[in-house]
Motif scaffolding. Sequence first.
Motif, PDB file in Angstrom:
ATOM      1  N   VAL A 141       0.842  -1.210   0.000  1.00 54.75           N
ATOM      2  CA  VAL A 141       0.000   0.000   0.000  1.00 54.75           C
ATOM      3  C   VAL A 141       0.874   1.256   0.000  1.00 54.75           C
ATOM      4  CG1 VAL A 141      -1.751   1.256   1.305  1.00 54.75           C
ATOM      5  CG2 VAL A 141      -1.797  -1.246   1.236  1.00 54.75           C
ATOM      6  N   GLN A 142       1.975   1.201   0.749  1.00 55.28           N
ATOM      7  CA  GLN A 142       2.876   2.361   0.834  1.00 55.28           C
ATOM      8  C   GLN A 142       3.479   2.720  -0.514  1.00 55.28           C
ATOM      9  OE1 GLN A 142       5.905   1.710   3.806  1.00 55.28           O
ATOM     10  NE2 GLN A 142       5.177   3.539   4.864  1.00 55.28           N
ATOM     11  N   VAL A 166       2.189   2.165  -3.414  1.00 63.56           N
ATOM     12  CA  VAL A 166       1.128   2.745  -4.235  1.00 63.56           C
ATOM     13  C   VAL A 166       0.924   4.214  -3.858  1.00 63.56           C
ATOM     14  CG1 VAL A 166      -1.343   2.640  -4.770  1.00 63.56           C
ATOM     15  CG2 VAL A 166      -0.010   0.524  -4.618  1.00 63.56           C
ATOM     16  N   GLN A 167       0.904   4.511  -2.558  1.00 66.15           N
ATOM     17  CA  GLN A 167       0.696   5.895  -2.113  1.00 66.15           C
ATOM     18  C   GLN A 167       1.851   6.799  -2.542  1.00 66.15           C
ATOM     19  OE1 GLN A 167      -2.075   7.126  -1.102  1.00 66.15           O
ATOM     20  NE2 GLN A 167      -2.969   5.070  -1.114  1.00 66.15           N
ATOM     21  N   SER A 217       1.767   7.316  -6.346  1.00 69.49           N
ATOM     22  CA  SER A 217       0.661   8.168  -6.816  1.00 69.49           C
ATOM     23  C   SER A 217       0.987   9.640  -6.559  1.00 69.49           C
ATOM     24  CB  SER A 217      -0.668   7.759  -6.177  1.00 69.49           C
ATOM     25  OG  SER A 217      -0.612   7.917  -4.788  1.00 69.49           O
ATOM     26  N   ALA A 266      -4.689  -0.305  -9.314  1.00 68.39           N
ATOM     27  CA  ALA A 266      -4.694   0.200  -7.935  1.00 68.39           C
ATOM     28  C   ALA A 266      -3.995   1.558  -7.876  1.00 68.39           C
ATOM     29  CB  ALA A 266      -3.998  -0.782  -7.006  1.00 68.39           C
ATOM     30  N   LEU A 267      -2.946   1.699  -8.665  1.00 70.16           N
ATOM     31  CA  LEU A 267      -2.205   2.961  -8.712  1.00 70.16           C
ATOM     32  C   LEU A 267      -3.070   4.063  -9.337  1.00 70.16           C
ATOM     33  CD1 LEU A 267       0.490   4.395  -8.278  1.00 70.16           C
ATOM     34  CD2 LEU A 267       1.262   3.519 -10.483  1.00 70.16           C
ATOM     35  N   ALA A 270      -6.291   4.192  -9.327  1.00 70.66           N
ATOM     36  CA  ALA A 270      -7.346   4.508  -8.357  1.00 70.66           C
ATOM     37  C   ALA A 270      -6.813   5.427  -7.255  1.00 70.66           C
ATOM     38  CB  ALA A 270      -7.902   3.225  -7.758  1.00 70.66           C
ATOM     39  N   ALA A 271      -5.551   5.192  -6.832  1.00 71.43           N
ATOM     40  CA  ALA A 271      -4.962   6.027  -5.782  1.00 71.43           C
ATOM     41  C   ALA A 271      -4.784   7.468  -6.256  1.00 71.43           C
ATOM     42  CB  ALA A 271      -3.622   5.449  -5.343  1.00 71.43           C
ATOM     43  N   LYS A 277      -6.629   8.900  -8.526  1.00 76.85           N
ATOM     44  CA  LYS A 277      -7.989   9.417  -8.639  1.00 76.85           C
ATOM     45  C   LYS A 277      -8.519   9.851  -7.267  1.00 76.85           C
ATOM     46  CE  LYS A 277     -11.900   8.700 -11.573  1.00 76.85           C
ATOM     47  NZ  LYS A 277     -12.695   7.846 -12.402  1.00 76.85           N
ATOM     48  N   SER A 278      -8.209   9.061  -6.243  1.00 75.39           N
ATOM     49  CA  SER A 278      -8.703   9.371  -4.889  1.00 75.39           C
ATOM     50  C   SER A 278      -8.114  10.678  -4.370  1.00 75.39           C
ATOM     51  CB  SER A 278      -8.389   8.226  -3.934  1.00 75.39           C
ATOM     52  OG  SER A 278      -7.009   8.246  -3.618  1.00 75.39           O
ATOM     53  N   LYS A 279      -7.019  11.132  -4.982  1.00 72.90           N
ATOM     54  CA  LYS A 279      -6.420  12.422  -4.596  1.00 72.90           C
ATOM     55  C   LYS A 279      -6.902  13.550  -5.505  1.00 72.90           C
ATOM     56  CE  LYS A 279      -2.317  10.484  -2.439  1.00 72.90           C
ATOM     57  NZ  LYS A 279      -1.378   9.421  -2.820  1.00 72.90           N
TER      58      LYS A 279
END
Length: 302
Positions: free
Chosen positions: A222-223, A225-226, A229, A253-254, A256-257, A259-261
Motif C-alpha cells: 500500500v505504501q 502505491v501511495q 501516486s 490500484a495505482l 485509483a490512488a 484518482k482518490s487524490k
Amino acid sequence: MKKILFVVIAVTLLGCKKDEKNNNKLNVVTTTTMITDLVKNIGGDNINLQGLMGSGVDPHLYKASEGDVTKLVNADIIFYNGLHLEGKLVEVFEKMERSGKTPIALTDVIDKSTLIGSDYFASNYDPHIWFNIDYFISFGSEVSRVLQEKDPENAQLYEENWQNYYKRLLSLKSDITLKIEELPKEKRILVTAHDAFNYFGRSYNFEVVGLQGLSTATEAGVQDVQKLSAFIIEKSIKAIFVESSVPKRTIEALQAAVKSKGHNVEIGGTLYSDALGNAGTDEGTYIGMFEYNVNTIVNALK
Ligand SMILES: [Zn+2]
C-alpha cells in the motif's frame, strides 16, 4: 520435487540417444520468447527449435514442467538469458551441468561492468538486458557463433541469416531513436508494473519507475502505491502502463490512488516487458514488440 526432477532427468538420459532423433537437425531449446525469436531468425529451418515459455509468461516465476525437463535433456544446445531472470530454472540448469550439458547464458557475453546493478537478484545485476538493442545484438552474435560451431556444415547459412537479422536490428535502432525524439525530455517518465525498463530508460533518457521493483515475485505494498501516486501527481504524468506478463490489478490500484487524490492518470496501454506478444502477430517478434512498445509509450505520454 527435487527427487522427481532427478528421476526424470535420469530416465530421459537413458531413454534418449542421438540416433533416435527424427532428423539430423540440431535440437535447440530456449527459455524466453525474446531469445526464442532471436534463435529462430538465425537458425531458421535448419534447427529443431523449442521455446519453453510462451507469450504472456513471466520468466521470474516460471517453473520447469516434466515435459520441459525432457526437452532440456534432449537438447544439443540450450540458450537462456541468465543473471537469475529465470530464477526458478537455475536448479534445473545446475543439474544439467552435472550431467555434462552446459546451458548457455547469453548474458555471459556482456561486459558486466556496463550492466545496471541490483541488490534484488542473486546475480547482483538487473537481468532485463534485451531492452538495450546493442546487448541484444551481442546475444545474436553469440547465438550465430555457437550454431556455426556445433553445426559447421550449415555455418554459412547461419552467418547469412545473422547478417540479415543484424541489419534489421540496426534499422530498428534508428527507427526507435527517431520516434522517441518526438517526446520532449521532461515527458520521458515511464511508470509500469515492475522495473523491466531500466536499460530502455538508460538508452533513451527516460526516468523509469516500477511499482513492484525488479522482480514480480514480490507484490507492491500500500505504501508503494501511495508514494508513487504522489509522484505521478507532482510530475503531472499523463499515463502509466500495464505489462502483458504482470496482472493488471497493480497498475489499476495505482490509477485509483491517483484518482482518490482528485487527479487523473490514463492507462496508456499494455507494454510487452518480459515476454513477447502472441505468435503470428507483429508483437510476437522482438522487432515488432520493440516498435509497439515505443509507439505506445510515445503516443500516450506526448
Ligand atoms: Zn522482469
